[in-house]
Design a protein around this motif. Sequence first.
Motif, PDB file in Angstrom:
ATOM      1  N   ASP A  12      73.447  33.418  42.734  1.00 21.50           N
ATOM      2  CA  ASP A  12      74.575  32.828  41.998  1.00 21.50           C
ATOM      3  C   ASP A  12      74.096  31.850  40.933  1.00 21.50           C
ATOM      4  N   GLY A  13      72.837  31.973  40.548  1.00 25.66           N
ATOM      5  CA  GLY A  13      72.251  31.048  39.573  1.00 25.66           C
ATOM      6  C   GLY A  13      72.825  31.232  38.174  1.00 25.66           C
ATOM      7  N   PRO A  14      72.625  30.244  37.326  1.00 29.96           N
ATOM      8  CA  PRO A  14      73.176  30.281  35.971  1.00 29.96           C
ATOM      9  C   PRO A  14      72.375  31.158  35.008  1.00 29.96           C
ATOM     10  N   GLY A  15      71.250  31.705  35.445  1.00 26.95           N
ATOM     11  CA  GLY A  15      70.421  32.505  34.557  1.00 26.95           C
ATOM     12  C   GLY A  15      69.188  31.731  34.130  1.00 26.95           C
ATOM     13  N   TYR A  16      68.353  32.379  33.366  1.00 29.51           N
ATOM     14  CA  TYR A  16      67.122  31.751  32.918  1.00 29.51           C
ATOM     15  C   TYR A  16      66.843  32.177  31.477  1.00 29.51           C
ATOM     16  N   ARG A  17      65.965  31.446  30.807  1.00 31.69           N
ATOM     17  CA  ARG A  17      65.635  31.775  29.419  1.00 31.69           C
ATOM     18  C   ARG A  17      64.226  32.329  29.277  1.00 31.69           C
ATOM     19  N   ARG A  18      63.291  31.864  30.126  1.00 28.74           N
ATOM     20  CA  ARG A  18      61.907  32.303  30.024  1.00 28.74           C
ATOM     21  C   ARG A  18      61.355  32.583  31.406  1.00 28.74           C
ATOM     22  N   SER A  19      60.308  33.384  31.451  1.00 33.70           N
ATOM     23  CA  SER A  19      59.665  33.659  32.731  1.00 33.70           C
ATOM     24  C   SER A  19      58.178  33.882  32.506  1.00 33.70           C
ATOM     25  N   VAL A  20      57.428  33.778  33.596  1.00 33.73           N
ATOM     26  CA  VAL A  20      55.999  34.036  33.580  1.00 33.73           C
ATOM     27  C   VAL A  20      55.664  34.776  34.864  1.00 33.73           C
ATOM     28  N   CYS A  21      54.807  35.755  34.794  1.00 33.89           N
ATOM     29  CA  CYS A  21      54.381  36.494  35.982  1.00 33.89           C
ATOM     30  C   CYS A  21      52.867  36.436  36.055  1.00 33.89           C
ATOM     31  N   VAL A  22      52.346  35.878  37.144  1.00 34.92           N
ATOM     32  CA  VAL A  22      50.907  35.741  37.303  1.00 34.92           C
ATOM     33  C   VAL A  22      50.525  36.190  38.703  1.00 34.92           C
ATOM     34  N   SER A  23      49.499  36.990  38.785  1.00 38.43           N
ATOM     35  CA  SER A  23      48.926  37.368  40.072  1.00 38.43           C
ATOM     36  C   SER A  23      47.488  36.889  40.048  1.00 38.43           C
ATOM     37  N   TRP A  24      47.169  35.927  40.876  1.00 32.42           N
ATOM     38  CA  TRP A  24      45.832  35.359  40.854  1.00 32.42           C
ATOM     39  C   TRP A  24      45.159  35.593  42.189  1.00 32.42           C
ATOM     40  N   ARG A  25      44.017  36.232  42.129  1.00 27.50           N
ATOM     41  CA  ARG A  25      43.203  36.405  43.330  1.00 27.50           C
ATOM     42  C   ARG A  25      41.804  35.921  42.987  1.00 27.50           C
ATOM     43  N   PRO A  26      41.238  35.063  43.793  1.00 25.61           N
ATOM     44  CA  PRO A  26      39.915  34.543  43.472  1.00 25.61           C
ATOM     45  C   PRO A  26      38.848  35.632  43.519  1.00 25.61           C
ATOM     46  N   ALA A  27      37.884  35.532  42.634  1.00 24.46           N
ATOM     47  CA  ALA A  27      36.770  36.471  42.614  1.00 24.46           C
ATOM     48  C   ALA A  27      35.855  36.176  43.794  1.00 24.46           C
ATOM     49  N   LYS A  28      35.178  37.195  44.265  1.00 27.84           N
ATOM     50  CA  LYS A  28      34.205  36.987  45.336  1.00 27.84           C
ATOM     51  C   LYS A  28      33.046  36.173  44.772  1.00 27.84           C
ATOM     52  N   THR A  29      32.425  35.389  45.605  1.00 24.39           N
ATOM     53  CA  THR A  29      31.301  34.562  45.177  1.00 24.39           C
ATOM     54  C   THR A  29      30.239  35.408  44.509  1.00 24.39           C
ATOM     55  N   GLY A  30      29.859  35.035  43.297  1.00 21.76           N
ATOM     56  CA  GLY A  30      28.801  35.739  42.591  1.00 21.76           C
ATOM     57  C   GLY A  30      29.261  37.016  41.900  1.00 21.76           C
ATOM     58  N   ASN A  31      30.543  37.358  41.981  1.00 23.80           N
ATOM     59  CA  ASN A  31      31.036  38.603  41.389  1.00 23.80           C
ATOM     60  C   ASN A  31      32.040  38.250  40.292  1.00 23.80           C
ATOM     61  N   PHE A  32      31.542  37.746  39.176  1.00 24.13           N
ATOM     62  CA  PHE A  32      32.425  37.301  38.102  1.00 24.13           C
ATOM     63  C   PHE A  32      32.380  38.216  36.898  1.00 24.13           C
ATOM     64  N   GLY A  33      31.770  39.389  37.029  1.00 24.13           N
ATOM     65  CA  GLY A  33      31.718  40.343  35.938  1.00 24.13           C
ATOM     66  C   GLY A  33      30.829  39.896  34.787  1.00 24.13           C
ATOM     67  N   LEU A  34      29.958  38.948  35.033  1.00 23.49           N
ATOM     68  CA  LEU A  34      29.073  38.447  33.993  1.00 23.49           C
ATOM     69  C   LEU A  34      27.758  39.205  34.023  1.00 23.49           C
ATOM     70  N   ALA A  35      27.239  39.524  32.876  1.00 20.24           N
ATOM     71  CA  ALA A  35      25.949  40.243  32.814  1.00 20.24           C
ATOM     72  C   ALA A  35      24.803  39.271  32.949  1.00 20.24           C
TER      73      ALA A  35
END
Length: 78
Positions: A55-78
């Motif tokens: 029954d809310g009045p509505g909204y004007r903006r939104s953000v969607c984030v899914s955050w999962r921590p990387a495994k130790t040492g696995n950051f995709g860095l060369a």
Amino acid sequence: MIRTSADLTARAQEKVENYRHEGGIQPPAGEAHVDYNEITGRRAAERAYAAAFPDGPGYRRSVCVSWRPAKTGNFGLA
């Protein structure tokens, strides 16, 4: 889109005539990516808002984030 860490080797070998990939089961994402476009993001926000504030009045903006921590040492860095 469903993601799994299960072995998809056998499934990847399946061939279906005239198949065009549009989702399905995928391995875990290897890097940062965007799961929403303007339309699907708006739909997801509308569903979440309606569920939390029916029954809310509505909204004007939104953000969607899914955050999962990387495994130790696995950051995709060369």
